[in-house]
Motif scaffolding. Structure first.
Motif: not given
Length: 217
Positions: A65-89
């Protein structure tokens, strides 16, 4: 190049047989073949086994749960042109968080341990129990822990056997199957010699007969 012989292939396949165990002719004797666990797999355990509590699943659930919340939060907070943090993450983080919630909900603590489950099974089957063993399983969508207890009657060899399902949370007997034992067992009790069997004759001690009076030569 010469092809390896069959005996040489057998010696290569048996990891526990050393080079010194092979005779001059390349043959392996029955006493030379040893089947044993590797050092890292032989724990030398002696005694009653204690099942880990089902509540340990909550540790895995909390981590997921902790890793999933961190990954989803980081992906939503990243810029739209981010390579590593995208919609799949973000999708993966949400799925991982949901899996963690499921693990946390399913990780309920035992209300009945394996010894108490054995007592409940012995009480329920209706015959004196000799050999018995318990296995932990899960049932239902919420993965409810359940003890599966296999029991044998106390005769030697046992005449009946049964399988009892015991709820690991409240100790209730869920199901029971009892039948005549169809297995072939070897009697373990020492057998007394039968009266029909011939017994070895014990040599009698030779006794000297006293000379009769006047009987000497």
């Amino acid at each position: 190049m010469s092809e390896p012989s069959e005996s040489g292939a057998a010696a290569a396949d048996l990891g526990t047989v050393g080079r010194d165990d092979v005779g001059p002719s390349g043959d392996l004797g029955l006493a030379d073949v040893r089947d044993e666990l590797p050092a890292e797999g032989d724990r030398g355990f002696v005694g009653a086994y204690k099942f880990p509590d089902n509540s340990r699943r909550r540790i895995t659930g909390a981590l997921c749960f902790a890793v999933g919340v961190w990954a989803a939060t980081a992906a939503f907070a990243a810029d739209s042109d981010a390579v590593l943090l995208n919609g799949g993450v973000a999708v993966g983080g949400i799925a991982l968080a949901l899996a963690g919630l499921y693990q946390f909900a399913a990780g309920r603590r035992f209300g009945v341990n394996e010894n108490e489950a054995l007592v409940a099974a012995v009480t329920d089957v209706g015959f004196a129990v000799g050999h018995a063993s318990a296995q932990l399983g899960w049932r239902g969508w919420l993965s409810r822990p359940t003890w599966r207890v296999l029991v044998y009657s106390a005769e030697d060899p046992p005449e009946r056997r049964g399988l009892v399902m015991v709820d690991a949370l409240n100790g209730a007997v869920l199901e029971r199957w009892v039948e005549d034992n169809p297995e072939d067992w070897i009697e373990t009790a020492p057998q007394s010699p039968s009266s029909d069997e011939p017994t070895a004759m014990q040599p009698e001690a030779a006794t000297a007969m006293p000379d009769e009076p006047g009987g000497g030569v």
